[in-house]
Design a protein around this motif. Sequence first.
Motif, PDB file in Angstrom:
ATOM      1  N   ALA A 189      -9.747 -15.472   3.043  1.00  0.00           N
ATOM      2  CA  ALA A 189      -8.446 -15.420   2.826  1.00  0.00           C
ATOM      3  C   ALA A 189      -8.159 -15.094   1.219  1.00  0.00           C
ATOM      4  N   ARG A 190      -9.078 -15.789   0.300  1.00  0.00           N
ATOM      5  CA  ARG A 190      -8.867 -15.240  -1.062  1.00  0.00           C
ATOM      6  C   ARG A 190      -9.002 -14.093  -1.254  1.00  0.00           C
ATOM      7  N   SER A 191     -10.131 -13.267  -0.785  1.00  0.00           N
ATOM      8  CA  SER A 191     -10.214 -11.901  -1.065  1.00  0.00           C
ATOM      9  C   SER A 191      -9.252 -11.263  -0.389  1.00  0.00           C
ATOM     10  N   HIS A 192      -8.928 -11.554   0.543  1.00  0.00           N
ATOM     11  CA  HIS A 192      -7.744 -10.661   1.429  1.00  0.00           C
ATOM     12  C   HIS A 192      -6.719 -10.598   0.684  1.00  0.00           C
ATOM     13  N   ALA A 193      -6.074 -11.768   0.275  1.00  0.00           N
ATOM     14  CA  ALA A 193      -4.678 -11.966  -0.459  1.00  0.00           C
ATOM     15  C   ALA A 193      -4.923 -11.189  -1.674  1.00  0.00           C
ATOM     16  N   GLY A 194      -6.096 -11.179  -2.457  1.00  0.00           N
ATOM     17  CA  GLY A 194      -6.056 -10.335  -3.725  1.00  0.00           C
ATOM     18  C   GLY A 194      -5.653  -8.944  -3.460  1.00  0.00           C
ATOM     19  N   VAL A 195      -6.208  -8.587  -2.072  1.00  0.00           N
ATOM     20  CA  VAL A 195      -6.000  -6.912  -1.984  1.00  0.00           C
ATOM     21  C   VAL A 195      -4.586  -6.675  -1.534  1.00  0.00           C
ATOM     22  N   THR A 196      -4.142  -7.359  -0.645  1.00  0.00           N
ATOM     23  CA  THR A 196      -2.730  -7.246   0.026  1.00  0.00           C
ATOM     24  C   THR A 196      -1.591  -8.252  -0.305  1.00  0.00           C
ATOM     25  N   SER A 197      -1.782  -8.897  -1.387  1.00  0.00           N
ATOM     26  CA  SER A 197      -0.623  -9.683  -1.883  1.00  0.00           C
ATOM     27  C   SER A 197       0.645  -8.621  -2.396  1.00  0.00           C
ATOM     28  N   LYS A 224      -1.572   8.106   1.886  1.00  0.00           N
ATOM     29  CA  LYS A 224      -2.092   6.600   0.999  1.00  0.00           C
ATOM     30  C   LYS A 224      -1.638   5.393   1.567  1.00  0.00           C
ATOM     31  N   ILE A 225      -0.364   5.261   1.770  1.00  0.00           N
ATOM     32  CA  ILE A 225       0.109   3.982   2.170  1.00  0.00           C
ATOM     33  C   ILE A 225       0.024   3.885   3.451  1.00  0.00           C
ATOM     34  N   MET A 226      -0.072   5.095   4.382  1.00  0.00           N
ATOM     35  CA  MET A 226      -0.372   4.595   5.957  1.00  0.00           C
ATOM     36  C   MET A 226      -1.857   4.101   5.941  1.00  0.00           C
ATOM     37  N   ASN A 227      -2.666   5.135   5.268  1.00  0.00           N
ATOM     38  CA  ASN A 227      -4.060   4.696   5.418  1.00  0.00           C
ATOM     39  C   ASN A 227      -4.510   3.666   5.139  1.00  0.00           C
ATOM     40  N   GLU A 228      -4.275   2.977   3.835  1.00  0.00           N
ATOM     41  CA  GLU A 228      -4.544   1.745   3.352  1.00  0.00           C
ATOM     42  C   GLU A 228      -3.917   0.648   4.189  1.00  0.00           C
ATOM     43  N   GLY A 229      -2.850   1.102   4.579  1.00  0.00           N
ATOM     44  CA  GLY A 229      -2.036  -0.104   5.439  1.00  0.00           C
ATOM     45  C   GLY A 229      -2.696  -0.406   6.753  1.00  0.00           C
ATOM     46  N   TRP A 230      -3.107   0.630   7.240  1.00  0.00           N
ATOM     47  CA  TRP A 230      -3.756   0.911   8.516  1.00  0.00           C
ATOM     48  C   TRP A 230      -5.198  -0.077   8.354  1.00  0.00           C
ATOM     49  N   LEU A 237       3.989  -1.887  -6.881  1.00  0.00           N
ATOM     50  CA  LEU A 237       3.849  -1.311  -5.430  1.00  0.00           C
ATOM     51  C   LEU A 237       2.378  -1.328  -5.144  1.00  0.00           C
ATOM     52  N   ASN A 238       2.049  -2.046  -4.224  1.00  0.00           N
ATOM     53  CA  ASN A 238       0.482  -2.078  -3.702  1.00  0.00           C
ATOM     54  C   ASN A 238       0.658  -1.326  -2.336  1.00  0.00           C
ATOM     55  N   PRO A 239       0.147  -0.294  -2.157  1.00  0.00           N
ATOM     56  CA  PRO A 239       0.015   0.652  -0.871  1.00  0.00           C
ATOM     57  C   PRO A 239      -0.578  -0.214   0.256  1.00  0.00           C
ATOM     58  N   TYR A 240      -1.798  -1.069  -0.128  1.00  0.00           N
ATOM     59  CA  TYR A 240      -2.130  -2.052   0.891  1.00  0.00           C
ATOM     60  C   TYR A 240      -1.423  -3.018   1.354  1.00  0.00           C
ATOM     61  N   ALA A 241      -0.578  -3.645   0.365  1.00  0.00           N
ATOM     62  CA  ALA A 241       0.339  -4.607   0.980  1.00  0.00           C
ATOM     63  C   ALA A 241       1.550  -4.198   1.643  1.00  0.00           C
ATOM     64  N   LEU A 242       2.006  -3.159   1.071  1.00  0.00           N
ATOM     65  CA  LEU A 242       3.212  -2.414   1.695  1.00  0.00           C
ATOM     66  C   LEU A 242       2.855  -1.871   2.960  1.00  0.00           C
ATOM     67  N   GLY A 243       1.769  -1.027   3.273  1.00  0.00           N
ATOM     68  CA  GLY A 243       1.391  -0.477   4.489  1.00  0.00           C
ATOM     69  C   GLY A 243       1.181  -1.494   5.513  1.00  0.00           C
ATOM     70  N   MET A 244       0.434  -2.382   5.158  1.00  0.00           N
ATOM     71  CA  MET A 244      -0.083  -3.371   6.205  1.00  0.00           C
ATOM     72  C   MET A 244       1.208  -4.009   6.580  1.00  0.00           C
ATOM     73  N   ARG A 245       2.129  -4.590   5.764  1.00  0.00           N
ATOM     74  CA  ARG A 245       3.453  -5.274   6.340  1.00  0.00           C
ATOM     75  C   ARG A 245       4.360  -4.520   7.016  1.00  0.00           C
ATOM     76  N   LEU A 246       4.238  -2.963   6.601  1.00  0.00           N
ATOM     77  CA  LEU A 246       4.839  -2.190   7.463  1.00  0.00           C
ATOM     78  C   LEU A 246       4.382  -2.019   8.881  1.00  0.00           C
TER      79      LEU A 246
END
Lengths: 562, 464
Positions: free
Chosen positions: A323-331, A294-300, A337-346
Motif C-alpha cells: 500500500a505504501r509503495s503503491h501509493a507512492g507511485v500512483t497518488s 505514456k499515460i495509457m501505458n503507465e496507467g495500464w 501530473l503523474n501519468p501513473y496516477a492519471l492513467g490508472m484512474r482513467l
Amino acid sequence: MELIDQHTKKIMEGCKERARNAGLWFQEESLEYIVTNRDLLELTPKLMIPTLYDYWVHDVEVLKEKGRYELYPSNPYETVINTRPAISFYNDNNPDWMNVMIFYHVLAHIDFFQNNLYFRHTWDYDFTGQALSDKRMIAKLRSEKGRWVDYVIEFVRGIDNLVGYHEELSRRNRRPKTKRSKMLDYYFDVFLQSEKNVKINEYIKEIERYNQCINESKALGEKTFFAEVFKKYPEFDAIFKKSLQEKFDQKLDLIQYLLEHSEFLKKEKNNWMKPIIEVVRKTSLFFQPQIRTKIMNEGWASYWHERLFLQDDRIEGHEVDFARSHAGVTSMPRVGLNPYALGMRLFHYIENVADKGKYSIKFRRLLDTKQREEFDAKTGLGRDFVFNIRENLNDFVFINTFVDQDFVNRYKLFVAGRRLNQAKRVLEYYVKSRKAEDYRQMLLDGLYHPPHITIEQNKSNNGNLYLMHHFEDKPLVKEFITNTMLGIEYLWGAPVQLETSEVVQIEASKPQLTIPGLTTPIKEEKKEKEIKWQRVRYTMKNRKLSKEVIASEDRSQKTEDK
Amino acid sequence: MNPKLKELYNKIKKNGLTPEQEQKILLELYDDATHDFPDESSGAPQTGDEAFRTTSQNIYTYNDLFNLQAITALQSTHNVSIRSIDELLERDKQREKDGFPRKINVGRLIKPGRGGRDKVVVVPSTVEEKFIHDTSLQTEEEQPYGGSGDGEEGEVIGEQPIRAPDVQGGTGPGQGEGGQHEIESNAYDLGKILTEKFELPNLKDKGKKRSLTRYTYDLTDKHRGFGQLLDKKATLRKIVETNMHLGNLTDISDLDLTRFLVSPKDLVYRILSREKDYESQAMVFFVRDYSGSMAGKSTVLIVAQHVLIYSWLLYQYAMQVETRFILHDTEATEVPDFYSYYNSKVAGGTQVSSAYRLVNEIVEKENLVRDYNIYIFHGTDGDDWDTDGKESLPQLKQMLTYTNRVGITIAEHAHGKTNNSEVEKYLKKSGLLEEKKDLLRMDVMQEDADEPRLIEGIKHLISE
C-alpha cells in the motif's frame, strides 16, 4: 548484467500465469536482468537498449532545459523494453513482495507493447537483435570513414523527430490494392465525390454506365467508359495525374525523401551513408509509439499491478508494504501530473462507466441528472471495454475521448494556475478551472507533438529543397534552426529552404518595477498581449543561413494574461 | 529600513535623479532582505509543501526505474570521463576544421564548501538540435498545471517564495543536475581546459617577478677539471681551443688528431648547484555587487564567470594565485572564502565606489603592489546609486595606476533597456575605456547569457 536468480525467476513465472489467467496476453519468454549502477551508466544513454549503436553524444551530458522530451521521444529510464523477448531490469536487492509488484507492472507493459496497435510496426522483429547488427555495421563504417560517420548520424538525428510514424502505421494497415485500375478508383472515390460533389443519383448513374460498358466489352469497357469521362470533364486527366504524384510524395518523410532524391547521397562515394541514415530512422520509428502512449501505458501497468498484486496469494502479509509503495507511485499530486496516477484512474473510471453501460446511446439520451447518476445497465462489459482501449487507442484519443466532467469531478481534478503575488513576494498556486474541457486541453497541450514539416515539391527549384512548416501557433525553437538546416543541407547536397512562422514582436510588457512597502498598485493588471506572426523563409546555402520575410499574417492572436 | 541608507538616499536625491533611477533606488532601499547565507535547513518554501517543488515535472519525466525501484544515482567515475573530455574537445576542434560549428560546452558546477574546499565539477554537455516547438512564448506564469484535491475555483492552494533561486544559491549554476557525467576536477584543470581548448590567451608578459625563498638544485653550473657530468661538446671545444694555441692545428684540411694534447683542465663538467627560483605571482580581487537588484540570474552569471577567470589565472600562474573576495552593496566588506563570496544573499543598495575604495585600501595597506600582479574583476548588474560615477571614477583611476587588469562585467537585467546601466554609462563617458585600453575592460551581457557568451566575455576581459 546478470540474469535474475532461479528463485526470482520462479516468482516471475508465477506472475505470468496469474496475469494470463486475468486476461493479459504476452509472449512466453521474457528476460530479466539485475542491473548495477555501472550497467545503468552504460544503458541510460542508450535508452536501455544494450545493443544500440555507439555515438559520442551518448558520452556527454545532454542539456535538458530546452524541450527535453520534444527532442527525445524515448525514456532513458524505462524498466522494460519492447524487444522479443521483452527485457526488463531490476535492482538486485528488491524484496520478493516488491518484485511481485514490479513484475506485474512489467507484464502489463509487455502486454501493452505486444497488443496496442500503435506498436504494430515493432511486432515482427527483435529490436535488440537488429540494433546489434546495425551497431556492428556502424562500427565497421566508422573504422573506414572515421568521424564522417558521426556527422551523418548527427545530421540525421537532427531530423529524426520528423519521421513519418503515422504514415508507417497507415501503410501497415492499408487494405490490399484492388485489382481495378487506379484511375477508376480515383474517379469514383475521389474525383466524383470530393472534386465534383456530384449528387447521389448522378453518381449511381455513372456506376450504371460503367457496368454497362463492362457488360458490352470486358476488354474495352473501361476505355469506352473513360472516353466519355474525358469528354465530360476535360480536366480529369490532369487532376488524376497530379493526384498520382501527390500520393507518391506524401508517403515519404524527410529522411526517406533524402534517401530517395538527394543527388549527394546518390553519388557512388557517398553510398555508405545510406545504411546509417536508415538505422537512425528505424530507431526513431521504434521509439515513437512509446512517447505517444505514456499515460495509457503507465496507467495500464499501474491498473494491473494493483489488481493482480492484491489477488496474489503468495504475498500475504505484505499488504501494508504494498500500500505504501503503491501509493507512492500512483497518488495524485496536489499540483502536477503523474501519468501513473492519471492513467490508472482513467482506466478504473472507464471500466466502471462501461460496466454500467453508460457508453451507450441509451444513456446519452438521458437528460435527467438523477437518472443519469443512477443509470446502471449492469452490462459487466467493463473489462472487455478497457482491453479494447488498450488495443486501439493512444494518449491523445484516450484523453480526448474519456476525460469528461464526471471523471474530473470524481477525482477532484483541476487546472492549477500560478501567479505572482507582489505583496507577499510569493508565487501563488490557485485553482484555475474545474471544467473538464480545460483540464482536457491542459493535458493535450502537454503531449508530445513534433512540428509538422513537409516537402513542397512545386517550390523546390534548381535543386533546392523546400520545407514547409505547417504552423500550429507554436514557432520553432530559433536557436536550433541553423544547425538542423546545416545538417539537412549536407545530406541534400544543395541549398535548403524552410518556410515557417515567427513572432514579429511581442509588445514588451513594461518592466514593472514595484516597490515593496510603497504605494505602488500591486493588483495585477489585465493586459492584452498581442502576438503578430509573420511568415519567414530561411535559406541554408553553403553553410550560411539567411532569412527573409515573405508575408506577415493577419491572424494575430490575442492572449490574455490573467 | 536602514537609517544610514535613508540618509544616503536623501543625499543622492538632492543631487537630482531621473524617475527611473529613483525607482530603482527605492526598490533596493525598501527591500528588507539581509545578506545571510542561505539557511540549508529551511530550504523548503514557507507554506508550500513538497508538492510545490515538483510542479515542473512533466508527465514524461516519470519513469519506472525511479518510481518503482528508486534507482537513480548514476555517478560516473572520474578518470573515465576525464579522458573522454579531452577526446571530446579534440573532436570539437576537428569539427571546426571540417566546417561545422562546435558543439561541446564545458559546463561547470561549483560546489563551494567551507574552508576552501571548493570543488569545480566539469560537465561536458551538448545539445542535439532539431526542429521542435518553442514553448517559451508562454511564460511560466501562464503555463497551466494539473492538480487534484479540494478547493474552489480561484482559491489559492499554496505559495512558493519567488526568491527561490537565491534560496538554492548553494548549488549555483546547473543546480541539482548532478548528472552522470560530472567530472570532479580542481580549478587548475578547468583553467587548463579553458586555455587550451577555448584558446583563451596565454599571458605573454607575466609582469614583475618576485623571488621566493625556495631553491632548486640543478646541473646548471659548469666546472673545469671535475664534476658530475662531462659536458662533451664544451670539452671538445676547449680541447680544440687549447691545441690551436699550441699550434697543433694549422690547416683544417689536414687534421692530425694524434698530435692533439688533452689537458685535464680542458675537461668541462656540469656540476650540481643551488638555484634561486623566481616566479611571478598574482593577486586577484573578485568584487561582486550583492545589492538587492542582483537577485537571480545576474548573480549566478557573475559568479560563474569569476570562477572561470579564477581557474584561468590559476593555470597561467602555475597555482601562484591568491584571491581576495570583496562583496559590496552600499558598503563593501571582505569575506574570507569563496563559500561566503558565492553564497551570500543579495540585499541592500548599490554603491560601486565603496568596493573600489576598499580594494585600494587593501592594496595600499598591505603594499601588495611590490610583490604581486594585481587583477581586479568586478561583477555587477550596472546599477549604481552614484549615478554619474562621481565617487567611483576617482577610485577606479587610482586602481588603474597599479593593476595589471581591471575587468568589469555587467550582467544586464532582461527587462531594462540595453546598454543603459549607470556603470556602463559613466565608464563610457569617462573615456577610460579607450585611454587605458590595456588596463581596463568592460563586458556587458544580458542576464540570460549562455556559457559560450561567458567565455567570450572572459576573452574580452583578459585579452592583451
